[in-house]
Write an enzyme that holds these catalytic residues in place. Structure first.
Site, PDB file in Angstrom:
ATOM      1  N   GLY A  28       0.816  -1.230   0.000  1.00 47.46           N
ATOM      2  CA  GLY A  28       0.000   0.000   0.000  1.00 47.46           C
ATOM      3  C   GLY A  28       0.841   1.266   0.000  1.00 47.46           C
ATOM      4  N   GLY A  29       0.188   2.371  -0.371  1.00 50.76           N
ATOM      5  CA  GLY A  29       0.863   3.668  -0.483  1.00 50.76           C
ATOM      6  C   GLY A  29       1.434   4.144   0.830  1.00 50.76           C
TER       7      GLY A  29
ATOM      8  N   LEU B  77      -8.278   7.259  -4.187  1.00 52.43           N
ATOM      9  CA  LEU B  77      -6.963   7.028  -4.780  1.00 52.43           C
ATOM     10  C   LEU B  77      -7.047   6.397  -6.159  1.00 52.43           C
ATOM     11  CD1 LEU B  77      -4.961   5.848  -1.641  1.00 52.43           C
ATOM     12  CD2 LEU B  77      -4.988   8.092  -2.723  1.00 52.43           C
TER      13      LEU B  77
ATOM     14  N   ASP C 169      -1.727  46.395  31.640  1.00 49.79           N
ATOM     15  CA  ASP C 169      -3.120  46.019  31.360  1.00 49.79           C
ATOM     16  C   ASP C 169      -3.878  46.154  32.689  1.00 49.79           C
ATOM     17  OD1 ASP C 169      -5.422  44.564  30.396  1.00 49.79           O
ATOM     18  OD2 ASP C 169      -4.589  42.769  31.359  1.00 49.79           O
TER      19      ASP C 169
HETATM   20  C1  GDG Z   1      -9.910   5.498   2.448  1.00 54.31           C
HETATM   21  C2  GDG Z   1     -10.863   6.645   2.105  1.00 54.31           C
HETATM   22  C3  GDG Z   1      -8.992   7.766   0.864  1.00 54.31           C
HETATM   23  C4  GDG Z   1      -9.146  -1.423  -4.809  1.00 54.31           C
HETATM   24  N1  GDG Z   1      -9.552  -2.555  -5.378  1.00 54.31           N
HETATM   25  C5  GDG Z   1      -8.451  -3.262  -5.673  1.00 54.31           C
HETATM   26  C6  GDG Z   1      -7.353  -2.558  -5.281  1.00 54.31           C
HETATM   27  N2  GDG Z   1      -7.805  -1.416  -4.734  1.00 54.31           N
HETATM   28  C7  GDG Z   1      -6.957  -0.369  -4.160  1.00 54.31           C
HETATM   29  C8  GDG Z   1      -6.915   0.811  -5.098  1.00 54.31           C
HETATM   30  C9  GDG Z   1      -6.610   1.933  -4.124  1.00 54.31           C
HETATM   31  C10 GDG Z   1      -7.274   1.486  -2.840  1.00 54.31           C
HETATM   32  O1  GDG Z   1      -7.513   0.101  -2.954  1.00 54.31           O
HETATM   33  C11 GDG Z   1      -8.629   2.169  -2.612  1.00 54.31           C
HETATM   34  O2  GDG Z   1      -8.387   3.455  -2.141  1.00 54.31           O
HETATM   35  P1  GDG Z   1      -9.492   4.582  -2.093  1.00 54.31           P
HETATM   36  O3  GDG Z   1      -8.842   5.847  -1.786  1.00 54.31           O
HETATM   37  O4  GDG Z   1     -10.162   4.664  -3.408  1.00 54.31           O
HETATM   38  O5  GDG Z   1     -10.593   4.139  -1.045  1.00 54.31           O
HETATM   39  P2  GDG Z   1     -10.711   3.579   0.498  1.00 54.31           P
HETATM   40  O6  GDG Z   1     -10.263   2.200   0.608  1.00 54.31           O
HETATM   41  O7  GDG Z   1     -12.122   3.815   0.843  1.00 54.31           O
HETATM   42  O8  GDG Z   1      -9.765   4.483   1.446  1.00 54.31           O
HETATM   43  C12 GDG Z   1     -10.452   7.287   0.796  1.00 54.31           C
HETATM   44  C13 GDG Z   1      -8.098   6.643   1.359  1.00 54.31           C
HETATM   45  O9  GDG Z   1      -8.575   6.098   2.580  1.00 54.31           O
HETATM   46  C14 GDG Z   1      -6.673   7.143   1.583  1.00 54.31           C
HETATM   47  O10 GDG Z   1      -6.645   8.165   2.516  1.00 54.31           O
HETATM   48  O11 GDG Z   1      -8.599   8.136  -0.420  1.00 54.31           O
HETATM   49  O12 GDG Z   1     -11.281   8.369   0.503  1.00 54.31           O
HETATM   50  O13 GDG Z   1     -12.193   6.177   2.030  1.00 54.31           O
HETATM   51  O14 GDG Z   1      -5.233   2.026  -3.891  1.00 54.31           O
HETATM   52  O15 GDG Z   1      -5.936   0.585  -6.056  1.00 54.31           O
HETATM   53  N3  GDG Z   1      -6.087  -3.003  -5.464  1.00 54.31           N
HETATM   54  C15 GDG Z   1      -5.934  -4.210  -6.061  1.00 54.31           C
HETATM   55  N4  GDG Z   1      -6.984  -4.954  -6.423  1.00 54.31           N
HETATM   56  C16 GDG Z   1      -8.237  -4.542  -6.274  1.00 54.31           C
HETATM   57  O16 GDG Z   1      -9.178  -5.244  -6.598  1.00 54.31           O
HETATM   58  N5  GDG Z   1      -4.690  -4.664  -6.257  1.00 54.31           N
END
Ligand code: GDG
Length: 788
Positions: A81-82, A434, A556
């Site tokens: 993950g990031g 993301l 004051d």
């Molecule tokens: C929370 C907040 C905020 C998804 N399906 C697959 C897969 N993914 C990865 C995506 C992306 C991540 O999961 C999803 O990130 P998001 O940001 O879209 O959403 P949340 O999980 O709800 O995260 C959100 C985030 O925290 C960060 O602060 O942006 O708003 O809700 O990286 O690529 N990856 C793989 N297979 C999948 O089927 N390999």
């Protein structure tokens, strides 16, 4: 964006900080946000002399590894993950990294394995040491499923009707946060920096602060922080615990400026904390609340374009799918707008028969929380809607929607990102999102069109996308049609602009930005930290006083010369203090500088040879004169529009009253029947005034001690004090005060002045003394060696 003039007028308390850090301070984070990643790293380097002596401790609900057991041994299999890569980037042997790589990153998180399963295992890899937190099932159910997912998640995503309120949830939330703290308590050492992640751990920063006041603590909130109307749905005690819990951190981060504003409003209305330029003064420390839009590892997604597995996946998709490919991927969640997306796509098919049999919409929904009834119901609806669309519009050669309920491999995912003509991302609410950033980063070919909901935090950064309202079916249908018609040059123009932005502010810049703020805050703390006068310090002031020949002293009134009492009319200066001032005023220039009106000050100081400044600098009466002079920049004609607002608040708050001074209006609630209710009303009033009065009126709202006061910005205690010292040749200047308005005076006086703050609130004054009673002793000692 903030303009410097506005800063200087409205935030005098940190004026010196702005001067000092004009490049290194407040503007650097803005530069980082706009500049290149390497600039962010350079900034960190410039700001730091040495590495942080402690370790980095991350506390998040989940550990970023799977704990795999093989041959009775446990191995950590790290997620990609990031956040994991981002925190790794903070640690290296490089001179400019924040933490030394000699120490592993400590990561505290919930373990799905039991204590027994992990007994005696070393849970470490090259970079991380894992510290599992064990939460009993019954607690975890009320904590994670309950408080987090059945209450906080729907409220923060604007689904109040799905929110469940249960006392047991909150109890479990407290217990679980305590369990995370207990684990941290075993791990933490002096100098360690703790970074707490997300809404599952909102009480943790304050738990840490209570026991470890000196460790640096960061907190990041990954989902939307809701507007106050939603936030106030939490019972009073819960919302207070949440706000106070989060404010245990030094730096609190959100994705967007809107979330920051909403949190600041909650902090004011729930716990009474005002802020200046996103700094909250917590009396003995300051908290910085700011936006840090999370990002992704741009290079990783960019380079993936040429990886063989990705090329294969892309080619397969292009061969097997129709002429135009739309792609979406998200976890199963009502916030992601999956059904709205389907409705928008249906409208498109309805209105554009020319695209029938020429489009494939690949919609991947990743299983999530599907043990919860709401989610099961939603899944059923999605299944049925997809079935209906395919049945109504498809034929034996064409399925409009290829629907998958599963997760994809990384290569499949990037294969689809790079194969698709359109990414259709339609959350009804999303902290950031993301997926859209990953789509953009993967498009090394600068082709493809992003259709993005305005309700995603990312929309604020990705203005070149086709921005839609996810509830507007026609808007979605039109955007798809526009995307299909978009010529490659236009696609390239838009995509390149978005790519450049994400390349510049990637996930590494994000962490750097956050930690830069932590360092900045440390420096600001250093500047504002309380230095209490010691005997030696007092004696040095006495010596300076004795050695000087032309002296001016500013005092004051309330809380400095007179004690603070419940009834303001009874705050009387004692005979001893009066005698002492008389004695000093015989040889030195003495200025009484107060927010009080002239009548009150005349009554108490008429017979003393002193200058008097009333109403925070609006009115001045010089020594020996009978006349008061009104500040020349004072303009009338503003009170009529403000008074009705104050009167309305007074009517609705028994015991509160409005005082009309010559140059200001004050809403007092010291005498209110219900102090707690009154203090909430005061916070609302102050908020309303600050946000809704016209800027042309140039009014300043002062949150005083049991009073909200409105006055012109043209003058303050600082400008008034300067009018006495500018152009004169005083060789000893002293100012003493206890109130926030005295900060203007401390800031405005020359650096050589002796400025003294009463109490332990953070202050621009050089020194502090403990309380009002000490003022008399201090002054008596200071003048003791001067012959009468
Ligand atoms: C929370 C907040 C905020 C998804 N399906 C697959 C897969 N993914 C990865 C995506 C992306 C991540 O999961 C999803 O990130 P998001 O940001 O879209 O959403 P949340 O999980 O709800 O995260 C959100 C985030 O925290 C960060 O602060 O942006 O708003 O809700 O990286 O690529 N990856 C793989 N297979 C999948 O089927 N390999």
């Amino acid at each position: 964006m903030i303009c410097a003039g506005q800063l200087l007028n409205e935030f005098p308390r940190i004026k010196r900080a702005i001067t000092r850090y004009v490049f290194a301070g407040l503007f650097i984070p803005l530069l980082i946000k706009r500049g290149r990643n390497s600039d962010a790293l350079k900034t960190m380097k410039e700001l730091k002399n040495t590495k942080n002596s402690g370790r980095l401790i991350i506390v998040a609900y989940r550990l970023p590894f799977k704990i795999v057991r093989e041959d009775d041994q446990s191995h950590l299999v790290q997620n990609s993950g990031g956040l994991v890569s981002a925190v790794l980037s903070l640690v290296s042997d490089q001179e400019d990294s924040v933490f030394s790589s000699e120490e592993k990153i400590q990561w505290i998180g919930f373990s799905e394995n039991t204590k027994e399963e992990l007994e005696g295992q070393s849970l470490a890899n090259e970079s991380f040491q894992a510290h599992p937190v064990f939460i009993p099932d019954d607690v975890n159910e009320n904590y994670y499923e309950g408080f987090c997912n059945n209450l906080v998640w729907p409220l923060c995503h604007y689904f109040p009707s799905l929110a469940r309120f249960d006392d047991a949830y909150f109890e479990a939330y407290k217990t679980a946060n305590q369990l995370f703290f207990d684990k941290l308590d075993e791990v933490i050492q002096p100098g360690d920096v703790v970074w707490v992640q997300d809404y599952q751990l909102m009480l943790l920063p304050d738990l840490i602060r209570q026991k470890y006041p000196d460790n640096k603590i960061g907190f990041f909130f990954h989902i939307p922080f809701p507007s106050y109307e939603l936030f106030r749905m939490f019972p009073v005690k819960w919302r207070k615990a949440i706000v106070d819990g989060i404010l245990g951190a030094d730096v609190v981060g959100f994705h967007t400026n809107d979330y920051v504003e909403y949190f600041l409003k909650a902090a004011r209305l729930v716990s009474g904390y005002g802020n200046k330029l996103h700094y909250i003064n917590m009396s003995n420390r300051i908290v910085k609340v700011d936006s840090f839009p999370i990002s992704i590892d741009f290079q990783k997604f960019n380079e993936a374009y040429d990886e063989p597995e990705v090329i294969r996946a892309r080619e397969e998709a292009r061969e097997s799918l129709k002429e135009k490919i739309i792609f979406s991927v998200d976890r199963l969640d009502y916030s992601k707008g999956i059904l709205h997306r389907l409705q928008g796509f249906t409208r498109f098919l309805e209105q554009h028969p020319e695209w029938h049999e020429r489009v494939s919409f690949v919609m991947v929904v990743v299983p999530s929380r599907d043990t919860i009834e709401q989610y099961q119901h939603m899944k059923m609806e999605i299944d049925q809607t997809v079935g209906a669309i395919n049945a109504n519009y498809g034929n034996i050669y064409w399925q409009p929607i290829i629907y998958q309920y599963r997760s994809m491999t990384y290569h499949e995912l990037v294969g689809m990102y790079t194969a698709s003509d359109v990414a259709l991302i339609t959350p009804v609410r999303d902290g950031m999102n993301l997926v859209c950033k990953e789509y953009v980063a993967s498009r090394k070919d600068s082709q493809g069109v992003l259709i993005l909901s305005e309700m995603a935090g990312a929309a604020a950064e990705l203005g070149e996308a086709l921005i839609i309202n996810p509830l507007d079916n026609q808007g979605i249908a039109d955007a798809i049609s526009e995307a299909f018609a978009m010529i490659p040059e236009e696609q390239e123009k838009r995509m390149s602009a978005m790519r450049e932005r994400i390349r510049d502010y990637d996930v590494f810049a994000w962490t750097n930005d956050f930690f830069t703020q932590m360092l900045m805050l440390e420096q600001e703390h250093e500047r504002l930290k309380q230095v209490f006068l010691t005997n030696k310090g007092i004696d040095n002031i006495r010596k300076a006083y004795e050695a000087s020949s032309k002296r001016i002293l500013f005092f004051d009134y309330d809380g400095t010369l007179a004690p603070i009492v419940a009834d303001p009319s009874k705050a009387i200066v004692s005979e001893d203090v009066k005698k002492l001032i008389m004695e000093i005023a015989k040889r030195d220039t003495v200025v009484i500088i107060s927010g009080r009106d002239r009548r009150f000050l005349d009554t108490h100081f008429r017979d003393l040879p002193v200058h008097i400044i009333a109403e925070h600098g609006a009115l001045i009466k010089t020594k020996g004169s009978e006349e008061w002079t009104l500040n020349e920049s004072y303009e009338e004609n503003w009170k009529d529009s403000i008074k009705p607002i104050l009167n309305m608040y007074a009517k609705r708050c028994p015991g509160a009253f409005v005082e009309e001074k010559e140059t200001s209006l004050a809403w007092h609630y010291r005498t209110a029947d219900d102090k707690e209710y009154a203090s909430r009303r005061a916070q609302e009033l102050s908020w309303q005034l600050k946000n809704f009065i016209q800027p042309e009126l140039n009014l300043q709202i002062i949150d005083g001690n049991k009073v909200v006061e409105v006055k012109k910005t043209a003058f303050n205690k600082g400008t008034a004090a300067r009018s006495f010292v500018d152009g004169s040749d005083y060789d000893f200047i002293l100012a003493i005060g206890d109130d926030t308005t005295d900060e203007d005076m401390f800031e405005a006086l020359p650096d050589t002045s002796y400025t003294i703050k009463i109490g332990d609130d953070l202050s621009a004054a050089r020194n502090h003394i403990k309380n009002q009673e000490e003022v008399f002793h201090f002054l008596s000692f200071m003048v003791s060696t001067i012959p009468e």
